[in-house]
Design a protein around this motif. Structure first.
Motif, PDB file in Angstrom:
ATOM      1  N   ARG A 184      53.101  15.800 -27.819  1.00  0.00           N
ATOM      2  CA  ARG A 184      53.414  14.573 -28.552  1.00  0.00           C
ATOM      3  C   ARG A 184      52.944  13.335 -27.793  1.00  0.00           C
ATOM      4  O   ARG A 184      52.474  12.363 -28.388  1.00  0.00           O
ATOM      5  N   ASP A 185      53.073  13.371 -26.477  1.00  0.00           N
ATOM      6  CA  ASP A 185      52.725  12.205 -25.679  1.00  0.00           C
ATOM      7  C   ASP A 185      51.227  12.064 -25.458  1.00  0.00           C
ATOM      8  O   ASP A 185      50.699  10.951 -25.399  1.00  0.00           O
ATOM      9  N   ARG A 186      50.523  13.204 -25.340  1.00  0.00           N
ATOM     10  CA  ARG A 186      49.120  13.161 -24.934  1.00  0.00           C
ATOM     11  C   ARG A 186      48.122  13.395 -26.063  1.00  0.00           C
ATOM     12  O   ARG A 186      47.011  12.864 -26.009  1.00  0.00           O
ATOM     13  N   LEU A 187      48.476  14.194 -27.041  1.00  0.00           N
ATOM     14  CA  LEU A 187      47.489  14.570 -28.045  1.00  0.00           C
ATOM     15  C   LEU A 187      47.823  14.128 -29.468  1.00  0.00           C
ATOM     16  O   LEU A 187      46.921  13.940 -30.290  1.00  0.00           O
ATOM     17  N   GLU A 188      49.111  13.983 -29.749  1.00  0.00           N
ATOM     18  CA  GLU A 188      49.481  13.545 -31.088  1.00  0.00           C
ATOM     19  C   GLU A 188      49.155  12.056 -31.231  1.00  0.00           C
ATOM     20  O   GLU A 188      48.999  11.347 -30.242  1.00  0.00           O
ATOM     21  N   LYS A 189      49.066  11.598 -32.447  1.00  0.00           N
ATOM     22  CA  LYS A 189      48.653  10.214 -32.687  1.00  0.00           C
ATOM     23  C   LYS A 189      49.762   9.233 -32.331  1.00  0.00           C
ATOM     24  O   LYS A 189      50.767   9.126 -33.002  1.00  0.00           O
ATOM     25  N   LYS A 199      40.511  11.946 -26.229  1.00  0.00           N
ATOM     26  CA  LYS A 199      39.054  11.976 -26.080  1.00  0.00           C
ATOM     27  C   LYS A 199      38.583  13.281 -25.450  1.00  0.00           C
ATOM     28  O   LYS A 199      37.543  13.820 -25.796  1.00  0.00           O
ATOM     29  N   TRP A 200      39.361  13.789 -24.502  1.00  0.00           N
ATOM     30  CA  TRP A 200      38.973  15.000 -23.799  1.00  0.00           C
ATOM     31  C   TRP A 200      39.184  16.269 -24.625  1.00  0.00           C
ATOM     32  O   TRP A 200      38.385  17.199 -24.560  1.00  0.00           O
ATOM     33  N   PHE A 201      40.262  16.314 -25.406  1.00  0.00           N
ATOM     34  CA  PHE A 201      40.683  17.584 -25.984  1.00  0.00           C
ATOM     35  C   PHE A 201      40.629  17.683 -27.516  1.00  0.00           C
ATOM     36  O   PHE A 201      40.380  18.764 -28.040  1.00  0.00           O
ATOM     37  N   ASN A 202      40.919  16.610 -28.231  1.00  0.00           N
ATOM     38  CA  ASN A 202      41.238  16.750 -29.649  1.00  0.00           C
ATOM     39  C   ASN A 202      40.123  17.340 -30.498  1.00  0.00           C
ATOM     40  O   ASN A 202      40.365  18.217 -31.335  1.00  0.00           O
ATOM     41  N   LYS A 203      38.912  16.874 -30.318  1.00  0.00           N
ATOM     42  CA  LYS A 203      37.821  17.365 -31.162  1.00  0.00           C
ATOM     43  C   LYS A 203      37.600  18.852 -30.962  1.00  0.00           C
ATOM     44  O   LYS A 203      37.462  19.616 -31.932  1.00  0.00           O
ATOM     45  N   ASN A 204      37.586  19.278 -29.707  1.00  0.00           N
ATOM     46  CA  ASN A 204      37.379  20.695 -29.407  1.00  0.00           C
ATOM     47  C   ASN A 204      38.494  21.556 -29.993  1.00  0.00           C
ATOM     48  O   ASN A 204      38.235  22.618 -30.576  1.00  0.00           O
ATOM     49  N   ILE A 205      39.747  21.116 -29.834  1.00  0.00           N
ATOM     50  CA  ILE A 205      40.880  21.882 -30.378  1.00  0.00           C
ATOM     51  C   ILE A 205      40.798  21.944 -31.894  1.00  0.00           C
ATOM     52  O   ILE A 205      40.990  23.010 -32.506  1.00  0.00           O
ATOM     53  N   TYR A 206      40.506  20.823 -32.523  1.00  0.00           N
ATOM     54  CA  TYR A 206      40.453  20.746 -33.985  1.00  0.00           C
ATOM     55  C   TYR A 206      39.389  21.687 -34.546  1.00  0.00           C
ATOM     56  O   TYR A 206      39.631  22.429 -35.507  1.00  0.00           O
ATOM     57  N   GLU A 225      38.908  11.083 -30.248  1.00  0.00           N
ATOM     58  CA  GLU A 225      40.253  10.524 -30.377  1.00  0.00           C
ATOM     59  C   GLU A 225      40.665  10.292 -31.822  1.00  0.00           C
ATOM     60  O   GLU A 225      41.843  10.077 -32.116  1.00  0.00           O
ATOM     61  N   LYS A 226      39.716  10.370 -32.755  1.00  0.00           N
ATOM     62  CA  LYS A 226      40.027  10.193 -34.175  1.00  0.00           C
ATOM     63  C   LYS A 226      40.500  11.491 -34.832  1.00  0.00           C
ATOM     64  O   LYS A 226      41.025  11.480 -35.946  1.00  0.00           O
ATOM     65  N   TYR A 227      40.305  12.606 -34.138  1.00  0.00           N
ATOM     66  CA  TYR A 227      40.747  13.892 -34.678  1.00  0.00           C
ATOM     67  C   TYR A 227      42.240  14.045 -34.442  1.00  0.00           C
ATOM     68  O   TYR A 227      42.732  13.844 -33.333  1.00  0.00           O
ATOM     69  N   ASN A 228      42.970  14.444 -35.476  1.00  0.00           N
ATOM     70  CA  ASN A 228      44.406  14.656 -35.360  1.00  0.00           C
ATOM     71  C   ASN A 228      44.705  16.151 -35.290  1.00  0.00           C
ATOM     72  O   ASN A 228      44.452  16.896 -36.241  1.00  0.00           O
ATOM     73  N   VAL A 229      45.233  16.569 -34.166  1.00  0.00           N
ATOM     74  CA  VAL A 229      45.495  17.981 -33.907  1.00  0.00           C
ATOM     75  C   VAL A 229      46.948  18.302 -34.206  1.00  0.00           C
ATOM     76  O   VAL A 229      47.844  17.510 -33.903  1.00  0.00           O
TER      77      VAL A 229
END
Length: 344
Positions: A184-189, A199-206, A225-229
């Motif tokens: 919630r703190d690092r990856l959620e919007k 920036k580091w993780f979201n696109k790859n995870i999505y 950072e625009k991808y919501n995981v």
């Protein structure tokens, strides 16, 4: 005057025997010195702050017993990794053990287990600032680098002396709520919060772990950072990583030495009481205000836990239970009642 053959034999035998005794004693001393390097720190009664440490509440005895039993049952106590001379070379431990020479105390801080609260507190204790009110998280991080020291900033022989002779504390958290808090703190919007992790993780995870239809797939040129995981996608990612995880969701026993002889083991779940008792280790006369981060994710609340974990499959939950089991055993946690499943 001549010397008899018997006397010569006796003299040689005596010298040989004495030499053997000396070598034996020296060897024993050398072995003792080597063993001493690998042993836990000096006894509690020999350290500073005895007035507090000898009167720790009964919960501390239970937590310390649980930690020792967990180390033994997991086989950690017998591994060279958890000896003092290995602790002082472990990069993760060196970065996360904060040292106060002023109070002869160390505290190992685990991200998403009140670490930022304690960074703020340490700066107040060290006299660097009077209050952390109004300081943004990045400002706190910058100030901490300037005013606080970690074990890795000392030379190896000094590190060993600190581990042996300073009072110590660690704060831990239920692994399930900590994992959710990290997401919630690092990856959620969150508006204007922690874009670096997104920036580091979201696109790859999505793209790798999301089950999205072609119509749902965004333009590949869109910034990460625009991808919501989703939490479900994050858990799949977390379960798939074989190498070292990011420190914010890495297992706690990999962030701080799990079998170190801590004087105080604090829990996030009882933070207010544990905070007051831990501050006494630094200085029993200090009146440091209870510091809480202004952007809590409330990830230990039943309703919040349930909302996220109910999106996971039974298979994901079983894999999580296995992966988090070491932290659970070491620090006496169980699966939160709100997210337990009858099928387990």
């Amino acid at each position: 005057m001549g010397v008899s053959r018997e006397y010569l034999i006796f003299s040689v035998a005596t010298i040989a025997s004495a030499t053997f005794v000396i070598l034996t004693i020296y060897s024993g001393m050398e072995k003792h010195e080597k063993d001493r390097v690998l042993q836990p720190r000096i006894t509690m009664s020999q350290r500073s702050n005895d007035h507090f440490l000898q009167n720790c509440p009964a919960t501390q005895a239970l937590r310390r017993h649980t930690q020792r039993h967990g180390c033994s049952s997991l086989g950690f106590s017998d591994k060279e990794t958890y000896k003092l001379n290995k602790i002082i070379t472990n990069p993760s431990y060196l970065r996360n053990i904060y040292v106060s020479e002023r109070y002869r105390t160390i505290i190992c801080l685990i991200p998403k287990a009140t670490s930022m609260n304690w960074v703020r507190t340490l700066m107040i204790l060290e006299g660097a600032i009077n209050s952390t009110n109004g300081l943004a998280p990045q400002e706190i991080v910058h100030a901490a680098k300037k005013h606080l020291r970690v074990l890795g900033q000392y030379k190896p022989d000094k590190r060993l002396g600190i581990l042996r002779n300073y009072s110590s504390a660690i704060f831990v958290r239920n692994p399930y709520s900590r994992l959710l808090s990290a997401f919630r703190d690092r990856l959620e919007k969150y508006p204007n919060r922690n874009l670096s992790h997104r920036k580091w993780f979201n696109k790859n995870i999505y793209l790798k772990f999301g089950n999205h239809s072609p119509a749902e797939m965004p333009d590949r040129s869109m910034p990460s950072e625009k991808y919501n995981v989703t939490f479900k996608e994050f858990v799949d990612f977390y379960l798939s990583v074989k190498k070292t995880q990011d420190v914010h969701w890495r297992e706690q026993y990999k962030v701080c030495p799990p079998c170190f002889d801590y004087d105080y083991i604090g829990n996030v779940e009882t933070y207010a009481d544990d905070f007051k008792q831990t501050v006494q280790i630094f200085d029993a006369t200090s009146k440091v205000p209870l510091v809480k981060a202004p952007h809590a994710t409330n990830s230990s609340e039943d309703g919040v836990l349930r909302r996220y974990y109910e999106t996971l499959s039974d298979l994901q939950m079983k894999k999580l239970e296995k992966l988090l089991s070491s932290d659970m055993k070491l620090f006496g946690y169980s699966i939160p009642r709100a997210i337990q499943r009858n099928s387990f």
